[in-house]
Design a protein around this motif. Structure first.
Motif, PDB file in Angstrom:
ATOM      1  N   THR A 255       7.017 -30.433  39.338  1.00  0.00           N
ATOM      2  CA  THR A 255       7.524 -30.023  38.026  1.00  0.00           C
ATOM      3  C   THR A 255       7.134 -31.012  36.923  1.00  0.00           C
ATOM      4  O   THR A 255       7.413 -30.754  35.750  1.00  0.00           O
ATOM      5  CB  THR A 255       9.053 -29.889  38.071  1.00  0.00           C
ATOM      6  OG1 THR A 255       9.617 -31.100  38.592  1.00  0.00           O
ATOM      7  CG2 THR A 255       9.472 -28.713  38.942  1.00  0.00           C
ATOM      8  N   LEU A 256       6.511 -32.124  37.302  1.00  0.00           N
ATOM      9  CA  LEU A 256       6.054 -33.102  36.313  1.00  0.00           C
ATOM     10  C   LEU A 256       4.641 -32.805  35.823  1.00  0.00           C
ATOM     11  O   LEU A 256       4.065 -33.591  35.073  1.00  0.00           O
ATOM     12  CB  LEU A 256       6.093 -34.513  36.916  1.00  0.00           C
ATOM     13  CG  LEU A 256       7.472 -35.031  37.332  1.00  0.00           C
ATOM     14  CD1 LEU A 256       7.346 -36.408  37.976  1.00  0.00           C
ATOM     15  CD2 LEU A 256       8.423 -35.069  36.144  1.00  0.00           C
ATOM     16  N   GLU A 257       4.071 -31.695  36.237  1.00  0.00           N
ATOM     17  CA  GLU A 257       2.693 -31.359  35.868  1.00  0.00           C
ATOM     18  C   GLU A 257       2.578 -30.969  34.408  1.00  0.00           C
ATOM     19  O   GLU A 257       3.502 -30.409  33.813  1.00  0.00           O
ATOM     20  CB  GLU A 257       2.183 -30.190  36.729  1.00  0.00           C
ATOM     21  CG  GLU A 257       0.736 -29.836  36.434  1.00  0.00           C
ATOM     22  CD  GLU A 257       0.292 -28.535  37.081  1.00  0.00           C
ATOM     23  OE1 GLU A 257      -0.908 -28.209  36.934  1.00  0.00           O
ATOM     24  OE2 GLU A 257       1.098 -27.859  37.722  1.00  0.00           O
ATOM     25  N   LYS A 261       3.281 -33.860  29.644  1.00  0.00           N
ATOM     26  CA  LYS A 261       4.103 -34.817  30.384  1.00  0.00           C
ATOM     27  C   LYS A 261       3.293 -36.059  30.793  1.00  0.00           C
ATOM     28  O   LYS A 261       3.242 -36.426  31.968  1.00  0.00           O
ATOM     29  CB  LYS A 261       4.707 -34.166  31.628  1.00  0.00           C
ATOM     30  CG  LYS A 261       5.631 -32.979  31.345  1.00  0.00           C
ATOM     31  CD  LYS A 261       6.198 -32.430  32.650  1.00  0.00           C
ATOM     32  CE  LYS A 261       7.117 -31.251  32.396  1.00  0.00           C
ATOM     33  NZ  LYS A 261       6.357 -30.076  31.930  1.00  0.00           N
ATOM     34  N   PRO A 262       2.674 -36.731  29.830  1.00  0.00           N
ATOM     35  CA  PRO A 262       1.884 -37.918  30.198  1.00  0.00           C
ATOM     36  C   PRO A 262       2.781 -39.085  30.593  1.00  0.00           C
ATOM     37  O   PRO A 262       3.890 -39.238  30.076  1.00  0.00           O
ATOM     38  CB  PRO A 262       1.106 -38.221  28.920  1.00  0.00           C
ATOM     39  CG  PRO A 262       2.003 -37.734  27.821  1.00  0.00           C
ATOM     40  CD  PRO A 262       2.670 -36.497  28.367  1.00  0.00           C
ATOM     41  N   HIS A 289      -2.050 -37.587  33.566  1.00  0.00           N
ATOM     42  CA  HIS A 289      -1.343 -36.312  33.657  1.00  0.00           C
ATOM     43  C   HIS A 289      -1.478 -35.769  35.071  1.00  0.00           C
ATOM     44  O   HIS A 289      -2.557 -35.843  35.671  1.00  0.00           O
ATOM     45  CB  HIS A 289      -1.923 -35.288  32.681  1.00  0.00           C
ATOM     46  CG  HIS A 289      -2.002 -35.772  31.266  1.00  0.00           C
ATOM     47  ND1 HIS A 289      -1.069 -35.445  30.319  1.00  0.00           N
ATOM     48  CD2 HIS A 289      -2.910 -36.570  30.637  1.00  0.00           C
ATOM     49  CE1 HIS A 289      -1.398 -36.006  29.161  1.00  0.00           C
ATOM     50  NE2 HIS A 289      -2.513 -36.695  29.347  1.00  0.00           N
ATOM     51  N   LEU A 290      -0.406 -35.197  35.581  1.00  0.00           N
ATOM     52  CA  LEU A 290      -0.441 -34.588  36.905  1.00  0.00           C
ATOM     53  C   LEU A 290      -1.025 -33.191  36.807  1.00  0.00           C
ATOM     54  O   LEU A 290      -0.647 -32.404  35.932  1.00  0.00           O
ATOM     55  CB  LEU A 290       0.971 -34.514  37.491  1.00  0.00           C
ATOM     56  CG  LEU A 290       1.106 -33.891  38.878  1.00  0.00           C
ATOM     57  CD1 LEU A 290       0.391 -34.735  39.935  1.00  0.00           C
ATOM     58  CD2 LEU A 290       2.586 -33.715  39.240  1.00  0.00           C
ATOM     59  N   LEU A 291      -1.963 -32.883  37.695  1.00  0.00           N
ATOM     60  CA  LEU A 291      -2.543 -31.550  37.790  1.00  0.00           C
ATOM     61  C   LEU A 291      -2.382 -31.058  39.220  1.00  0.00           C
ATOM     62  O   LEU A 291      -2.874 -31.691  40.156  1.00  0.00           O
ATOM     63  CB  LEU A 291      -4.029 -31.572  37.419  1.00  0.00           C
ATOM     64  CG  LEU A 291      -4.800 -30.261  37.647  1.00  0.00           C
ATOM     65  CD1 LEU A 291      -4.377 -29.206  36.639  1.00  0.00           C
ATOM     66  CD2 LEU A 291      -6.307 -30.502  37.586  1.00  0.00           C
ATOM     67  N   ARG A 375       2.432 -23.897  32.852  1.00  0.00           N
ATOM     68  CA  ARG A 375       3.808 -23.624  32.435  1.00  0.00           C
ATOM     69  C   ARG A 375       4.502 -22.687  33.419  1.00  0.00           C
ATOM     70  O   ARG A 375       5.691 -22.852  33.714  1.00  0.00           O
ATOM     71  CB  ARG A 375       3.826 -23.044  31.018  1.00  0.00           C
ATOM     72  CG  ARG A 375       3.389 -24.036  29.958  1.00  0.00           C
ATOM     73  CD  ARG A 375       3.717 -23.560  28.556  1.00  0.00           C
ATOM     74  NE  ARG A 375       3.147 -24.441  27.564  1.00  0.00           N
ATOM     75  CZ  ARG A 375       3.672 -25.608  27.179  1.00  0.00           C
ATOM     76  NH1 ARG A 375       4.798 -26.016  27.733  1.00  0.00           N
ATOM     77  NH2 ARG A 375       3.076 -26.353  26.267  1.00  0.00           N
ATOM     78  N   THR A 376       3.779 -21.704  33.918  1.00  0.00           N
ATOM     79  CA  THR A 376       4.354 -20.819  34.937  1.00  0.00           C
ATOM     80  C   THR A 376       4.643 -21.597  36.208  1.00  0.00           C
ATOM     81  O   THR A 376       5.699 -21.408  36.846  1.00  0.00           O
ATOM     82  CB  THR A 376       3.405 -19.641  35.222  1.00  0.00           C
ATOM     83  OG1 THR A 376       3.292 -18.824  34.048  1.00  0.00           O
ATOM     84  CG2 THR A 376       3.925 -18.788  36.374  1.00  0.00           C
ATOM     85  N   ARG A 377       3.732 -22.480  36.583  1.00  0.00           N
ATOM     86  CA  ARG A 377       3.947 -23.272  37.795  1.00  0.00           C
ATOM     87  C   ARG A 377       5.196 -24.144  37.668  1.00  0.00           C
ATOM     88  O   ARG A 377       6.018 -24.220  38.593  1.00  0.00           O
ATOM     89  CB  ARG A 377       2.702 -24.135  38.087  1.00  0.00           C
ATOM     90  CG  ARG A 377       1.448 -23.318  38.364  1.00  0.00           C
ATOM     91  CD  ARG A 377       0.339 -24.149  38.959  1.00  0.00           C
ATOM     92  NE  ARG A 377      -0.264 -25.133  38.084  1.00  0.00           N
ATOM     93  CZ  ARG A 377      -1.324 -24.927  37.318  1.00  0.00           C
ATOM     94  NH1 ARG A 377      -1.887 -23.728  37.277  1.00  0.00           N
ATOM     95  NH2 ARG A 377      -1.828 -25.919  36.588  1.00  0.00           N
ATOM     96  N   VAL A 378       5.349 -24.801  36.518  1.00  0.00           N
ATOM     97  CA  VAL A 378       6.526 -25.645  36.310  1.00  0.00           C
ATOM     98  C   VAL A 378       7.792 -24.792  36.270  1.00  0.00           C
ATOM     99  O   VAL A 378       8.832 -25.169  36.841  1.00  0.00           O
ATOM    100  CB  VAL A 378       6.370 -26.469  35.018  1.00  0.00           C
ATOM    101  CG1 VAL A 378       7.683 -27.175  34.664  1.00  0.00           C
ATOM    102  CG2 VAL A 378       5.253 -27.491  35.171  1.00  0.00           C
TER     103      VAL A 378
END
Length: 405
Positions: A255-257, A261-262, A289-291, A375-378
Motif C-alpha cells: 500500500t506504500l506504492e 509516496k516518496p 518510490h515503490l513500484l 491507485r487501484t492497486r493501493v
C-alpha cells in the motif's frame, strides 16, 4: 419474382450503408473546408499547403474505433480474459531487442556521445525507447498521417483527442517542409522512429544531424536526439538511473506504492527493501518510490523520479518498466528475478465494476477505467487491510468480485 424480392431485401443493408458513407464523405469535405481550414489558417498553415494535403482526401473506413453519425458506439475492444502483467515483459521479448540494441549502441556511439552530453539522458535509455517503439527504426508505418488523423478527428470515437493532432500535422507540413508523401504514421497518428504524435513532434523533435531539418522518419540522429529532448523536457534528472528490482520484505507494505509516496532510499532499506543492484542504494538521501505492478503477485522495484519520466512517454507502468529493464539488459544479462503469478478469470469490465464499488466506499481507485493502475492497486490493499485480509494489492478472480462489497 419471390427470389428477386428476396435478393433486394438482402442487398438493402449494404446499399444503405454505401449511401450513408457517401453522405458522410460529403459532410467530411464540408468539415475540412468550414472547420479544419480556418483552424489550420490560424495555426499558420497556408492555403497552398492545406490544399496539397486535403485535395482528393477521403475517409479511411478501415480504421478502428470509428463512430460515424447515427452509428452505435464502437464495441469495447479489450474484453478478453485478463492477462497477467508479466506477459507484457516476458523474457521471450528481450533476446532480439538486446542484441539489436547492443549493436545500435556501437553503431551510433559518436552520436550518442553528443546526445548524452547535451541532454543528460543515458544512451541506453534513449536506445531502449527507440527499440521498443520501432525495433530500432526497422518498423516503418505506411499510413498517411493526414488521412488517418482526419478520419479519426472527424468520425473517431475520440475526436477531441485527435483533432488537435490533425492541425499539428498540417503545421509540420508547413513549417518543417516534410513532403506529404513522407508524413507517415500509425493508425492513431504516431510518427517516425520515436512514434511521436504531431503535437509532440512540434514541441520536442530536434535536428540531431545538423542538416537543418527535423526528420524523425529517415534520420536516426534526429530520432535519437528527439527522444532525449522529450525526456529532458519532461524532467529527466541527469545522473540518476530509473530504478532497480528489490526483494520486498514484509515490512515493505504494497500500500506504500506510487509516485505520491516518496521516501528517502535509506528509509526503504530500513523497512527491509533489498536492491538487486546499487542503482539507487548508492544515494540513500534521495527519494525512491515503490513500484509493484502486480502487487504481491509479482516482482517489486524501487524507482527514481526518472521512472515516471519514462512513463510519460506512454502512460503505462509496464511500458516504463519494459524500457528500463531493456536498458539494464544492454549493460548486463540479469533477468527480472521475481516471478509473475498467472492471474485470470476476470475481464476489464469486472475490474471496472470493482473500482466503482471501491470508490463508493471512499477509496481512491484512480477512476473506473478497468485498468489496474497504482491507485487501484493501493485501494485494493487498503480494502483488504480493513477487511482483515493480508494485502496483495492486486485482484484475482475471487477478489475482483468481492472487493468493495
Amino acid at each position: 419474382m419471390r427470389l428477386v424480392l428476396l435478393l433486394l431485401i438482402l442487398l438493402m443493408p449494404a446499399a444503405a450503408q454505401a449511401q450513408d458513407r457517401t453522405a458522410v464523405e460529403r459532410d467530411f469535405q464540408s468539415w475540412l473546408q468550414k472547420r479544419v481550414w480556418p483552424d489550420a489558417q490560424k495555426a499558420g498553415v497556408t492555403r497552398a499547403t492545406f490544399d496539397a494535403a486535403t485535395t482528393g482526401l477521403t475517409l479511411d473506413w478501415s480504421l478502428p474505433d470509428l463512430q460515424p453519425p447515427g452509428a452505435p458506439p464502437p464495441k469495447e475492444q479489450r474484453q478478453p480474459e485478463f492477462q497477467t502483467p508479466g506477459r507484457y515483459i516476458s523474457e521471450d521479448k528481450f533476446p532480439a531487442l538486446v542484441s539489436g540494441g547492443r549493436a545500435a549502441l556501437k553503431q551510433w556511439a559518436r552520436t550518442l556521445d553528443t546526445i548524452e552530453k547535451r541532454y543528460g539522458v543515458p544512451r541506453e535509455i534513449v536506445v531502449a525507447i527507440w527499440g521498443r517503439e520501432t525495433a530500432y527504426g526497422s518498423v516503418k508505418p505506411k499510413n498517411s498521417a493526414i488521412r488517418n488523423l482526419a478520419t479519426v478527428g472527424f468520425i473517431g470515437s475520440r475526436k477531441s483527442m485527435f483533432y488537435p493532432e490533425l492541425i499539428a500535422a498540417l503545421q509540420i507540413l508547413e513549417g518543417d517542409h516534410i513532403p506529404l508523401v513522407e508524413l507517415k504514421a500509425s493508425w492513431a497518428g504516431a510518427m517516425g522512429q520515436p512514434q511521436f504524435l504531431p503535437t509532440k513532434f512540434l514541441r520536442y523533435a530536434v535536428d540531431g544531424d545538423g542538416d537543418g531539418r527535423r526528420d524523425i522518419w529517415n534520420s536516426t540522429p534526429d530520432a535519437l536526439a528527439s527522444i532525449a529532448n522529450y525526456l529532458k523536457g519532461h524532467g529527466w534528472v541527469a545522473g540518476r538511473w530509473w530504478g532497480t528490482e528489490i526483494t520486498a520484505g514484509t515490512g515493505v507494505a504494497c500500500t506504500l506504492e506510487g509516485p505520491d509516496k516518496p521516501r528517502p532510499v535509506a528509509d526503504w532499506l530500513k523497512l527491509g527493501a533489498k536492491p538487486r543492484t546499487p542503482a539507487l542504494s548508492g544515494a540513500p538521501a534521495l527519494p525512491g518510490h515503490l513500484l509493484m505492478p502486480a502487487g504481491r503477485h509479482g516482482p517489486a522495484f524501487l524507482v527514481s523520479e526518472n521512472f515516471y519520466v519514462l512513463k510519460s512517454y506512454n502512460e503505462s507502468d509496464m511500458y516504463a518498466l519494459f524500457v528500463g529493464h531493456l536498458a539494464d539488459r544492454y549493460r548486463g544479462d540479469a533477468r527480472i528475478a521475481g516471478g509473475w503469478d498467472a492471474l485470470s478469470g476476470f475481464t476489464r469490465n469486472d475490474v471496472r465494476d470493482m473500482q466503482k464499488r471501491l470508490e463508493a466506499q471512499g477509496h481512491d481507485a484512480g477512476g473506473t477505467d478497468g485498468l489496474v493502475g497504482f491507485r487501484t492497486r493501493v485501494a485494493i490493499g487498503l480494502w483488504q487491510q480493513r477487511s482483515g485480509r493480508e494485502p496483495t494489492c492486486f485482484p484475482d478472480a475471487e477478489l475482483v468480485r468481492q472487493a468493495g462489497r
